[in-house]
Design a protein around this motif. Sequence first.
Motif, short mmCIF file in Angstrom:
data_model
loop_
_atom_site.label_atom_id
_atom_site.label_comp_id
_atom_site.label_asym_id
_atom_site.label_seq_id
_atom_site.Cartn_x
_atom_site.Cartn_y
_atom_site.Cartn_z
N UNK A 95 60.81 48.29 19.94
CA UNK A 95 60.65 47.14 20.84
C UNK A 95 61.80 47.00 21.82
N UNK A 96 63.03 47.29 21.37
CA UNK A 96 64.17 47.16 22.28
C UNK A 96 64.16 48.25 23.35
N UNK A 97 63.79 49.47 22.95
CA UNK A 97 63.69 50.53 23.95
C UNK A 97 62.58 50.23 24.95
N UNK A 98 61.45 49.72 24.46
CA UNK A 98 60.37 49.35 25.39
C UNK A 98 60.83 48.25 26.34
N UNK A 99 61.63 47.33 25.83
CA UNK A 99 62.12 46.24 26.67
C UNK A 99 63.03 46.77 27.78
N UNK A 100 64.02 47.61 27.43
CA UNK A 100 64.93 48.10 28.46
C UNK A 100 64.23 49.07 29.40
N UNK A 101 63.28 49.85 28.88
CA UNK A 101 62.53 50.77 29.75
C UNK A 101 61.72 49.99 30.77
N UNK A 102 61.14 48.89 30.32
CA UNK A 102 60.34 48.08 31.23
C UNK A 102 61.16 47.45 32.33
N UNK A 103 62.33 46.92 32.00
CA UNK A 103 63.13 46.24 33.02
C UNK A 103 63.85 47.24 33.93
N UNK A 104 64.17 48.44 33.39
CA UNK A 104 64.72 49.48 34.27
C UNK A 104 63.65 49.92 35.26
N UNK A 105 62.44 50.09 34.75
CA UNK A 105 61.33 50.43 35.65
C UNK A 105 61.09 49.34 36.68
N UNK A 106 61.41 48.11 36.32
CA UNK A 106 61.23 46.99 37.24
C UNK A 106 62.35 46.85 38.25
N UNK A 136 65.84 46.45 37.69
CA UNK A 136 67.05 45.68 37.38
C UNK A 136 68.26 46.59 37.34
N UNK A 137 69.43 46.03 37.67
CA UNK A 137 70.65 46.81 37.61
C UNK A 137 71.16 46.89 36.17
N UNK A 138 72.23 47.68 35.97
CA UNK A 138 72.73 47.94 34.62
C UNK A 138 73.15 46.67 33.90
N UNK A 139 73.85 45.79 34.61
CA UNK A 139 74.32 44.55 33.98
C UNK A 139 73.16 43.68 33.52
N UNK A 140 72.14 43.58 34.37
CA UNK A 140 70.96 42.78 34.02
C UNK A 140 70.20 43.39 32.84
N UNK A 141 70.12 44.72 32.84
CA UNK A 141 69.44 45.40 31.72
C UNK A 141 70.21 45.18 30.43
N UNK A 142 71.56 45.26 30.51
CA UNK A 142 72.39 45.05 29.33
C UNK A 142 72.19 43.65 28.77
N UNK A 153 78.17 51.09 28.84
CA UNK A 153 79.17 52.05 29.30
C UNK A 153 78.75 52.77 30.58
N UNK A 154 77.50 52.62 30.98
CA UNK A 154 77.03 53.31 32.18
C UNK A 154 76.92 52.38 33.37
N UNK A 155 76.81 52.99 34.57
CA UNK A 155 76.64 52.21 35.79
C UNK A 155 75.29 52.45 36.44
N UNK A 156 74.70 53.61 36.14
CA UNK A 156 73.38 53.94 36.68
C UNK A 156 72.33 53.62 35.63
N UNK A 157 71.44 52.66 35.91
CA UNK A 157 70.46 52.26 34.88
C UNK A 157 69.53 53.38 34.44
N UNK A 158 69.19 54.28 35.36
CA UNK A 158 68.29 55.38 35.00
C UNK A 158 68.96 56.38 34.07
N UNK A 159 70.25 56.66 34.34
CA UNK A 159 71.00 57.56 33.46
C UNK A 159 71.18 56.92 32.08
N UNK A 160 71.48 55.61 32.07
CA UNK A 160 71.63 54.91 30.80
C UNK A 160 70.31 54.88 30.03
#
Length: 244
Positions: A38-49, A51-57, A179-186
Motif C-alpha cells: 500500500x505504501x509503494x502504491x501510494x508513493x507511485x501514485x503521487x510520483x506519477x501525479x 509531486x516533488x520529492x519533499x511532497x512525496x516524502x 535521501x534523493x532529490x529526483x522523485x523518479x529516481x527515488x
Amino acid sequence: MDEFQGAATPPPDYEPHIGASRQYMRDIILGVNDGLVSTFLLVAGVVGGGLNTTAVLLTGIAGSVAGMISMAIGEYLATKSQEEVFDAEITLEKYHLIHHREHERNQLRDMLAERGLDGDDLETVVNIIDSNEEAMLNMQAALEFGIVDTERRSPFAAALTSGLLFLAGALPSVIPFAFGTNPNVSLIAAAILSGIGLFAVGAAKTLHTKKNMVLSGAENLAFGIVGGVLAYLVGSLFDRFISS
C-alpha cells in the motif's frame, strides 16, 4: 489411512510444529505485506501525479503512520470482537450441557462419526468424554466452533504485531525519498527495495507452509508490480487531466 502408518525403516527426525506464533501468522503476513504494497502504491501514485520529492516524502510518512494506526486499531477491534463471540458461544455451550445434555451427546456423536469413528469405538469415546465436564466442554468447543485455547489470539498482540510490521513494510518505499532529490529516481529505488521485501516475505512464509520458495516469492512480487504500475498510471492520468 495408509499414509499414517509407521514405516518399517527408521523414521526421520521429529519436526516440531510452528508453535505459539501460529495464530499470529495472519497478522505477520498481512501487516508487513500491506505496508510494502500500500505504501509503494501510494508513493507511485503521487510520483506519477507530478509531486516533488519533499511532497512525496511527506505523503509517504503520513500514509505510513496512518496505515500503522489504522491497521493496529482494526486488528484490535476485529480480534477482540472475534474473541467476544467465542466467549459468548462457550457460555451458551455450558448452558446447553446443563439443560440439553442428550442433544449435546448426540451432536458429539455425529461430529466424531464424521471424523472416522464408528461402532463400539464411537460409543466408548463419547461416553469417556461425556463423563468429564471439562473434556466435554472443550471437545464441543473445538469440534463445533473451532475454539482451542492454545489457538486463541490476544487483541493487543494482534494489534501490536500488525501495526509495527506495517510500519516496517512501509519503510522501503519512504526512505529513498528522504535521501534523493529526483522523485523518479527515488521511485525506482523504492520499487527495488519494496520488490526485494515482497519477494522475501513470500519466500519466508514457505518455511512454515512448505511451498515452493521461489514461486511463493514471485507471486507476492507480481502482485506488487501490477499494483505499482496501475497506481503510477492513475497518478499520471490525473496529472495530465488537471494540466490540460
